[in-house]
Motif scaffolding. Structure first.
Motif, PDB file in Angstrom:
ATOM      1  N   SER A 464      61.701-136.676  26.468  1.00 27.91           N
ATOM      2  CA  SER A 464      60.528-136.257  25.694  1.00 27.91           C
ATOM      3  C   SER A 464      60.964-135.768  24.315  1.00 27.91           C
ATOM      4  CB  SER A 464      59.787-135.139  26.437  1.00 27.91           C
ATOM      5  OG  SER A 464      58.686-134.687  25.678  1.00 27.91           O
ATOM      6  N   GLY A 465      60.334-136.316  23.276  1.00 29.91           N
ATOM      7  CA  GLY A 465      60.638-135.899  21.904  1.00 29.91           C
ATOM      8  C   GLY A 465      61.774-136.661  21.260  1.00 29.91           C
ATOM      9  N   GLN A 466      62.473-137.531  22.004  1.00 29.43           N
ATOM     10  CA  GLN A 466      63.546-138.332  21.419  1.00 29.43           C
ATOM     11  C   GLN A 466      62.985-139.631  20.844  1.00 29.43           C
ATOM     12  OE1 GLN A 466      67.210-138.978  23.551  1.00 29.43           O
ATOM     13  NE2 GLN A 466      66.829-137.265  24.917  1.00 29.43           N
ATOM     14  N   TRP A 467      63.591-140.093  19.763  1.00 27.63           N
ATOM     15  CA  TRP A 467      63.217-141.402  19.229  1.00 27.63           C
ATOM     16  C   TRP A 467      63.922-142.483  20.047  1.00 27.63           C
ATOM     17  CZ3 TRP A 467      59.288-142.586  16.295  1.00 27.63           C
ATOM     18  CH2 TRP A 467      58.734-141.596  15.469  1.00 27.63           C
ATOM     19  N   LEU A 468      63.131-143.406  20.576  1.00 28.91           N
ATOM     20  CA  LEU A 468      63.632-144.490  21.412  1.00 28.91           C
ATOM     21  C   LEU A 468      63.260-145.832  20.785  1.00 28.91           C
ATOM     22  CD1 LEU A 468      62.352-143.161  24.883  1.00 28.91           C
ATOM     23  CD2 LEU A 468      64.606-142.769  23.862  1.00 28.91           C
ATOM     24  N   HIS A 469      64.146-146.790  20.903  1.00 29.68           N
ATOM     25  CA  HIS A 469      63.837-148.142  20.445  1.00 29.68           C
ATOM     26  C   HIS A 469      63.504-149.001  21.655  1.00 29.68           C
ATOM     27  CE1 HIS A 469      64.511-152.255  18.861  1.00 29.68           C
ATOM     28  NE2 HIS A 469      64.053-151.727  17.738  1.00 29.68           N
ATOM     29  N   LEU A 470      62.285-149.526  21.691  1.00 28.71           N
ATOM     30  CA  LEU A 470      61.827-150.391  22.772  1.00 28.71           C
ATOM     31  C   LEU A 470      61.582-151.786  22.219  1.00 28.71           C
ATOM     32  CD1 LEU A 470      59.177-148.035  24.440  1.00 28.71           C
ATOM     33  CD2 LEU A 470      61.606-148.245  25.001  1.00 28.71           C
ATOM     34  N   LEU A 543      64.087-163.222  19.818  1.00 33.95           N
ATOM     35  CA  LEU A 543      65.281-162.683  19.190  1.00 33.95           C
ATOM     36  C   LEU A 543      66.417-162.559  20.211  1.00 33.95           C
ATOM     37  CD1 LEU A 543      63.305-162.152  16.866  1.00 33.95           C
ATOM     38  CD2 LEU A 543      64.469-159.965  16.496  1.00 33.95           C
ATOM     39  N   SER A 544      67.631-162.675  19.740  1.00 34.15           N
ATOM     40  CA  SER A 544      68.800-162.601  20.614  1.00 34.15           C
ATOM     41  C   SER A 544      69.168-161.140  20.883  1.00 34.15           C
ATOM     42  CB  SER A 544      69.988-163.304  19.951  1.00 34.15           C
ATOM     43  OG  SER A 544      70.416-162.553  18.808  1.00 34.15           O
ATOM     44  N   PRO A 545      69.952-160.897  21.941  1.00 33.04           N
ATOM     45  CA  PRO A 545      70.416-159.526  22.199  1.00 33.04           C
ATOM     46  C   PRO A 545      71.172-158.924  21.013  1.00 33.04           C
ATOM     47  CG  PRO A 545      70.801-160.901  24.122  1.00 33.04           C
ATOM     48  CD  PRO A 545      70.345-161.818  23.025  1.00 33.04           C
ATOM     49  N   THR A 546      71.930-159.762  20.290  1.00 34.74           N
ATOM     50  CA  THR A 546      72.669-159.273  19.122  1.00 34.74           C
ATOM     51  C   THR A 546      71.718-158.786  18.035  1.00 34.74           C
ATOM     52  OG1 THR A 546      74.488-160.796  19.586  1.00 34.74           O
ATOM     53  CG2 THR A 546      74.349-159.893  17.357  1.00 34.74           C
ATOM     54  N   GLU A 547      70.617-159.521  17.827  1.00 31.97           N
ATOM     55  CA  GLU A 547      69.645-159.119  16.798  1.00 31.97           C
ATOM     56  C   GLU A 547      68.928-157.833  17.187  1.00 31.97           C
ATOM     57  OE1 GLU A 547      68.074-163.148  14.684  1.00 31.97           O
ATOM     58  OE2 GLU A 547      67.735-163.042  16.839  1.00 31.97           O
ATOM     59  N   ILE A 548      68.615-157.670  18.470  1.00 33.77           N
ATOM     60  CA  ILE A 548      67.976-156.441  18.928  1.00 33.77           C
ATOM     61  C   ILE A 548      68.933-155.263  18.733  1.00 33.77           C
ATOM     62  CG2 ILE A 548      66.994-155.231  20.907  1.00 33.77           C
ATOM     63  CD1 ILE A 548      65.241-157.504  19.973  1.00 33.77           C
ATOM     64  N   LYS A 549      70.205-155.451  19.079  1.00 43.47           N
ATOM     65  CA  LYS A 549      71.207-154.400  18.926  1.00 43.47           C
ATOM     66  C   LYS A 549      71.361-154.013  17.460  1.00 43.47           C
ATOM     67  CE  LYS A 549      74.289-152.014  21.336  1.00 43.47           C
ATOM     68  NZ  LYS A 549      73.929-151.220  22.534  1.00 43.47           N
ATOM     69  N   GLU A 550      71.305-155.000  16.577  1.00 47.40           N
ATOM     70  CA  GLU A 550      71.444-154.744  15.144  1.00 47.40           C
ATOM     71  C   GLU A 550      70.293-153.875  14.634  1.00 47.40           C
ATOM     72  OE1 GLU A 550      72.317-157.275  11.029  1.00 47.40           O
ATOM     73  OE2 GLU A 550      71.434-158.268  12.770  1.00 47.40           O
ATOM     74  N   MET A 551      69.084-154.111  15.135  1.00 44.10           N
ATOM     75  CA  MET A 551      67.944-153.266  14.766  1.00 44.10           C
ATOM     76  C   MET A 551      68.222-151.801  15.080  1.00 44.10           C
ATOM     77  SD  MET A 551      64.449-155.072  15.985  1.00 44.10           S
ATOM     78  CE  MET A 551      63.971-156.699  15.467  1.00 44.10           C
ATOM     79  N   VAL A 552      68.774-151.572  16.265  1.00 45.13           N
ATOM     80  CA  VAL A 552      69.029-150.204  16.706  1.00 45.13           C
ATOM     81  C   VAL A 552      70.121-149.563  15.861  1.00 45.13           C
ATOM     82  CG1 VAL A 552      69.780-148.776  18.646  1.00 45.13           C
ATOM     83  CG2 VAL A 552      68.294-150.749  19.048  1.00 45.13           C
ATOM     84  N   GLU A 553      71.204-150.296  15.607  1.00 45.51           N
ATOM     85  CA  GLU A 553      72.325-149.739  14.856  1.00 45.51           C
ATOM     86  C   GLU A 553      71.925-149.362  13.436  1.00 45.51           C
ATOM     87  OE1 GLU A 553      75.345-148.843  15.935  1.00 45.51           O
ATOM     88  OE2 GLU A 553      74.468-149.307  17.900  1.00 45.51           O
ATOM     89  N   HIS A 554      71.033-150.150  12.817  1.00 44.65           N
ATOM     90  CA  HIS A 554      70.613-149.860  11.448  1.00 44.65           C
ATOM     91  C   HIS A 554      69.436-148.895  11.379  1.00 44.65           C
ATOM     92  CE1 HIS A 554      72.981-153.525  10.583  1.00 44.65           C
ATOM     93  NE2 HIS A 554      73.133-152.989   9.396  1.00 44.65           N
ATOM     94  N   GLY A 555      68.782-148.645  12.523  1.00 45.44           N
ATOM     95  CA  GLY A 555      67.581-147.812  12.485  1.00 45.44           C
ATOM     96  C   GLY A 555      67.652-146.524  13.255  1.00 45.44           C
ATOM     97  N   LYS A 556      68.779-146.257  13.947  1.00 39.21           N
ATOM     98  CA  LYS A 556      68.831-145.047  14.774  1.00 39.21           C
ATOM     99  C   LYS A 556      68.898-143.797  13.908  1.00 39.21           C
ATOM    100  CE  LYS A 556      73.853-145.409  15.469  1.00 39.21           C
ATOM    101  NZ  LYS A 556      74.903-145.639  16.491  1.00 39.21           N
ATOM    102  N   PRO A 557      68.242-142.719  14.334  1.00 42.55           N
ATOM    103  CA  PRO A 557      68.218-141.492  13.537  1.00 42.55           C
ATOM    104  C   PRO A 557      69.574-140.779  13.556  1.00 42.55           C
ATOM    105  CG  PRO A 557      67.076-141.177  15.621  1.00 42.55           C
ATOM    106  CD  PRO A 557      67.442-142.624  15.539  1.00 42.55           C
TER     107      PRO A 557
END
Length: 557
Positions: A464-470, A543-557
């Protein structure tokens, strides 16, 4: 009651309130595996309504002789009662269906607690942990391995920590113990969390701040024990030995079996473990121990760096020709009641209308987000066109899952080819695409047939209260639906051929909610997200798993 009762006997016991935990489990098992038992359950509930005391007494016995002149009024009365009973029965069928859904979940999703007043009920949600991670700054390889666990897992902000070994290769981690003590761990370091008021330092540095309410907080090393008496101190453990520095207040220090001694503010004592020499005075070096205030300044610097990194990545992402719509939520939203579609080239017709939802802080202080709290909160969008494969990805901060269905992105009418993406109250991600219609253009097309791809439950109260990427990928070529959490695959679901939709559509839809109550006195299901959304991207591609992972790496707080 014995364990071999029939469905009728179990239903009777349930109605009378005498159903015990073992019998309740037997009833749940029958309803799980036997469609006929579920049908009997529904008929039983409808019969109960029909026989309530509110119905006329003569309906429960032999019908009386009625004068002809009264036939019209009696018929009218009967029609009214029949309408009431039919309405009640319809409601019961809906409630019964949901009851079966909830009460017959697999055992790992539903826990039982002892019967109260003869009735069993679901167990109250619980949480565990003796400490909480409240800051991670430039942290590399920050993991914890719990007592008795065979593998480690990554630390995350707001994560509850059970007893175990915390390791940090570099950077800083702020850990707040439930007794009130705050510890800043400096990497490289290893600290063992023992309880809500005790830790063991194996190597590395910590700075501990212990307010009066947390007096008695204990930190041990291989050769000494530090008992805080409401103070602030630093502790470093290396190959040379242990060094204690008291910055404020005083600590009680015990070496081996010697008598404890008090160490006051401004004192630094060193123990050489190699020579076994007792405590000796050493220089004070407070700058080597970052405190909570200093860590907050470092965190702000890190936040700005990550925000700028995301902005650069987002600028490239907006130009991806596979994007259907992209809501970066990076413009000043205060006082603005529309949500800009940020694809390049710009498509203003895809801008969303903000209804009820309020502006809140996003993953970084400089970036806003939208908060959904009330049943009416939503963003209305209209996305025309036909597509094939779909990918939806979002950053969300969930406060709680207190609705049956918690909306992420839902199309209005759920017609042929339209997707629904939401989270169940069980913590499972739910995605489906409408596979067929009723066949009658005048009849609303709702419900099955469709294929629902459910992930395993990912939710626990500590999130609860954490930013999550879905993210969810609907791949028509592979015939699969894949759910992602923070860049990692949660599940891969194979879609049956007869339910694989190759032409997808969106049309009118809501972000963070569902339905459009446009008719007078129309009611609608409460499916609003209880939390915030900071970004949403919809692609006409898998999208590929690599592209999804890239979203997270560039967008994580």
């Amino acid at each position: 009651m014995s364990s071999s009762q029939s469905i009728e006997e179990l239903l009777l016991a349930s109605e009378e309130g005498t159903l015990g935990p073992a019998d309740r489990e037997q009833l749940n098992e029958l309803l799980r595996r036997d469609p006929e038992a579920r049908a009997k359950f529904a008929r039983w509930q409808m019969m109960t309504v029909a026989l309530q005391d509110g119905a006329p007494t003569q309906w429960k016995t032999e019908a009386p002789v009625v004068p002809r002149e009264m036939n019209r009024s009696v018929w009218s009365e009967r029609q009214i009662y029949r309408w009431v009973i039919a309405s009640a029965a319809a409601l019961l069928v809906a409630v019964t269906f949901r009851w079966v859904q909830l009460e017959t979940r697999p055992a790992e999703l539903v826990a039982e607690k002892p019967a109260v007043n003869g009735r069993a009920s679901a167990e109250e949600p619980t949480s565990s942990g003796v400490a909480v991670v409240t800051q991670l700054v430039n942290a590399k390889d920050a993991v914890i391995q719990g007592v008795g666990e065979t593998s480690s897992r990554s630390l995350s902000v707001n994560a509850a920590l059970n007893p175990g070994s915390v390791q940090l290769q570099s950077g800083w981690a702020q850990i707040e113990f439930l007794n009130g003590a705050t510890v800043v761990l400096h990497g490289p370091a290893e600290m063992e969390v023992v309880s809500a008021a005790e830790a063991i330092m194996h190597h590395g540095r910590i700075r501990a701040e212990v307010p009066p309410a947390a007096r008695g907080f204990v930190v041990r090393t291989q050769d000494m024990k530090v008992v805080d008496l409401g103070t602030e101190f630093g502790l470093e453990v290396s190959e040379e030995g242990s060094n204690v520095q008291v910055f404020d207040g005083e600590v009680e220090l015990q070496v081996d079996e010697d008598e404890p001694q008090l160490v006051e503010a401004g004192k630094s004592l060193q123990r050489n473990s190699a020579t076994g020499v007792g405590l000796v005075n050493s220089p004070m070096t407070p700058d080597r121990f970052v405190d909570a205030a200093g860590l907050q300044r470092l965190a702000e610097t890190q936040q700005n760096e990550r925000y700028q990194r995301w902005r650069q990545y987002s600028g490239t992402l907006r130009k991806d020709p596979r994007l259907i719509a992209y809501f970066a939520m990076d413009s000043p939203l205060k006082g603005q009641r529309f949500l800009t579609n940020d694809t390049v080239p710009r498509k203003p017709d895809l801008d969303g209308a903000i209804v009820g939802a309020t502006v809140t802080s996003g993953r970084w202080d400089a970036k806003p987000a939208l908060q959904f709290k009330r049943p009416g909160d939503r963003v209305r969008v209209n996305v025309p066109g036909e597509f094939g494969s779909l990918t939806m990805a979002t950053w969300v901060r969930i406060d709680s899952l207190d609705r049956w269905y918690n909306s992420l992105f839902l199309t209005d009418s759920y017609q042929l080819g339209e997707p629904h993406w939401q989270i169940l109250d069980t913590g499972q991600l739910h995605f489906s695409v409408r596979a067929s219609t009723s066949g009658d253009e005048n009849e609303p097309s709702v419900g099955p047939p469709h294929h629902v791809a459910l992930s395993p439950s990912f939710w626990n109260p500590s999130l609860s209260g954490q930013w999550l990427h879905l993210a969810v990928v609907y791949d028509i070529d592979a015939g699969t639906t894949t759910h992602y959490l923070n860049g990692d695959v949660l599940s891969v679901d194979n879609i049956p051929d007869h339910q694989l939709v190759r032409t997808t559509r969106i049309g009118m839809a809501s972000i963070g909610n569902w339905s459009t109550p446009l008719e007078p006195e129309e009611h609608f299901a409460i499916r609003n997200l209880n939390g915030s959304m900071g970004e949403l991207a919809i692609y006409a591609a898998a999208l590929s798993p690599t592209e999804i992972k890239e979203m997270v790496e560039h967008g994580k707080p």
